[in-house]
Design a protein around this motif. Structure first.
Motif, mmCIF file in Angstrom:
data_model
loop_
_atom_site.group_PDB
_atom_site.id
_atom_site.type_symbol
_atom_site.label_atom_id
_atom_site.label_comp_id
_atom_site.label_asym_id
_atom_site.label_seq_id
_atom_site.Cartn_x
_atom_site.Cartn_y
_atom_site.Cartn_z
ATOM 1 N N GLY A 20 -58.320 31.442 -31.546
ATOM 2 C CA GLY A 20 -58.461 30.014 -31.279
ATOM 3 C C GLY A 20 -57.265 29.490 -30.507
ATOM 4 N N THR A 21 -56.104 30.094 -30.716
ATOM 5 C CA THR A 21 -54.904 29.755 -29.964
ATOM 6 C C THR A 21 -53.929 30.916 -30.092
ATOM 7 O OG1 THR A 21 -53.089 28.219 -29.686
ATOM 8 C CG2 THR A 21 -53.856 28.515 -31.911
ATOM 9 N N ALA A 22 -53.079 31.099 -29.115
ATOM 10 C CA ALA A 22 -52.089 32.184 -29.158
ATOM 11 C C ALA A 22 -50.741 31.620 -29.575
ATOM 12 C CB ALA A 22 -51.995 32.875 -27.811
ATOM 13 N N GLY A 23 -50.712 30.842 -30.645
ATOM 14 C CA GLY A 23 -49.460 30.290 -31.140
ATOM 15 C C GLY A 23 -49.081 28.999 -30.445
ATOM 16 N N GLY A 24 -50.033 28.285 -29.900
ATOM 17 C CA GLY A 24 -49.755 27.013 -29.236
ATOM 18 C C GLY A 24 -50.316 27.011 -27.838
ATOM 19 N N ALA A 39 -55.447 29.548 -24.822
ATOM 20 C CA ALA A 39 -55.022 28.158 -24.727
ATOM 21 C C ALA A 39 -56.181 27.287 -24.253
ATOM 22 C CB ALA A 39 -53.836 28.030 -23.774
ATOM 23 N N LEU A 40 -56.973 27.798 -23.309
ATOM 24 C CA LEU A 40 -58.124 27.051 -22.828
ATOM 25 C C LEU A 40 -59.085 26.780 -23.971
ATOM 26 C CD1 LEU A 40 -59.996 25.954 -20.559
ATOM 27 C CD2 LEU A 40 -60.938 28.245 -20.420
ATOM 28 N N LEU A 41 -59.382 27.795 -24.773
ATOM 29 C CA LEU A 41 -60.303 27.621 -25.885
ATOM 30 C C LEU A 41 -59.747 26.599 -26.875
ATOM 31 C CD1 LEU A 41 -63.005 28.603 -27.005
ATOM 32 C CD2 LEU A 41 -61.763 30.307 -28.290
ATOM 33 N N ALA A 42 -58.459 26.696 -27.187
ATOM 34 C CA ALA A 42 -57.845 25.752 -28.119
ATOM 35 C C ALA A 42 -57.808 24.354 -27.505
ATOM 36 C CB ALA A 42 -56.439 26.201 -28.490
ATOM 37 N N ASP A 43 -57.497 24.264 -26.188
ATOM 38 C CA ASP A 43 -57.430 22.966 -25.531
ATOM 39 C C ASP A 43 -58.808 22.306 -25.466
ATOM 40 O OD1 ASP A 43 -54.939 23.819 -22.999
ATOM 41 O OD2 ASP A 43 -54.755 23.391 -25.127
ATOM 42 N N VAL A 44 -59.842 23.094 -25.136
ATOM 43 C CA VAL A 44 -61.170 22.539 -24.980
ATOM 44 C C VAL A 44 -61.762 22.184 -26.339
ATOM 45 C CG1 VAL A 44 -63.532 23.089 -24.261
ATOM 46 C CG2 VAL A 44 -61.611 23.714 -22.808
#
Length: 193
Positions: A20-24, A39-44
């Motif tokens: 879901g995120t690589a630590g931020g 990061a894209l997945l977590a941001d979206v």
């Protein structure tokens, strides 16, 4: 893999991970393949640590929950699994026929497969993680949701996706290997303590 040797998932499938995120969020120095996609997945989607695992065998991919997904952590009880994505889209209505898999729903990387509610009120959306045709969803987890937690890599899988043949080699470019994923988990644990 116990004393009896590796099971089918370990023997026949290659594990790939979509954290879901690589630590931020990815910073300027971290814009390479897996990190920027994480990061894209977590941001979206805005839901860190909801990790997925893709088990790949030749050109077939099985979508499962990764070991670190919140639903697999102690204390979570699955209340409901729903393949109804919207008013007009149910993954249960996916009817595939023939060698060319006619009628299969086409999925993008961020296409929702199902929604899972836990007894603590949390709802988790499970995404495809890869592009391809939806071959089947696991209807067994509807009547026995515990399979998802007890056997996530085998009988508790979410769905089977068939990437386009010409994309089957490149489909894993945005995913992490087992070793890379373990490094992500170590970073998370380090930043949480």
């Amino acid at each position: 893999a116990g004393a009896a040797g590796p099971g089918g998932a370990e023997r026949y499938f290659t594990r790939w991970y979509k954290p879901g995120t690589a630590g931020g969020r990815a910073g300027p120095g971290r814009r390479r393949g897996p990190d920027s996609l994480c990061a894209l997945l977590a941001d979206v989607k805005g839901r860190p640590c909801e990790d997925f695992c893709v088990l790949q065998h030749s050109n077939i991919c099985v979508i499962t929950l990764a070991e670190a997904h919140p639903l697999l952590q102690s204390g979570k009880t699955i209340k409901n699994i729903n393949y109804q994505i919207s008013a007009n889209c149910s993954r249960l209505q996916n009817k595939v026929s023939g060698k060319s898999k006619r009628g299969a729903q086409f999925l993008t990387e961020l296409a929702p497969l199902c929604r899972i509610s836990s007894s603590d009120g949390e709802e988790y959306t499970i995404y495809s993680c890869i592009r391809g045709r939806l071959i089947e969803v696991n209807e067994n987890i509807l009547s026995n949701p515990a399979l998802l937690q007890e056997k996530p890599s085998t009988e508790g899988y979410i769905a089977v996706v068939l990437p386009k043949f010409e994309e089957s080699k490149s489909i894993t470019q945005g995913l992490l290997t087992q070793k890379e994923y373990e490094e992500v988990l170590l970073k998370r644990r380090g930043s949480a303590s």
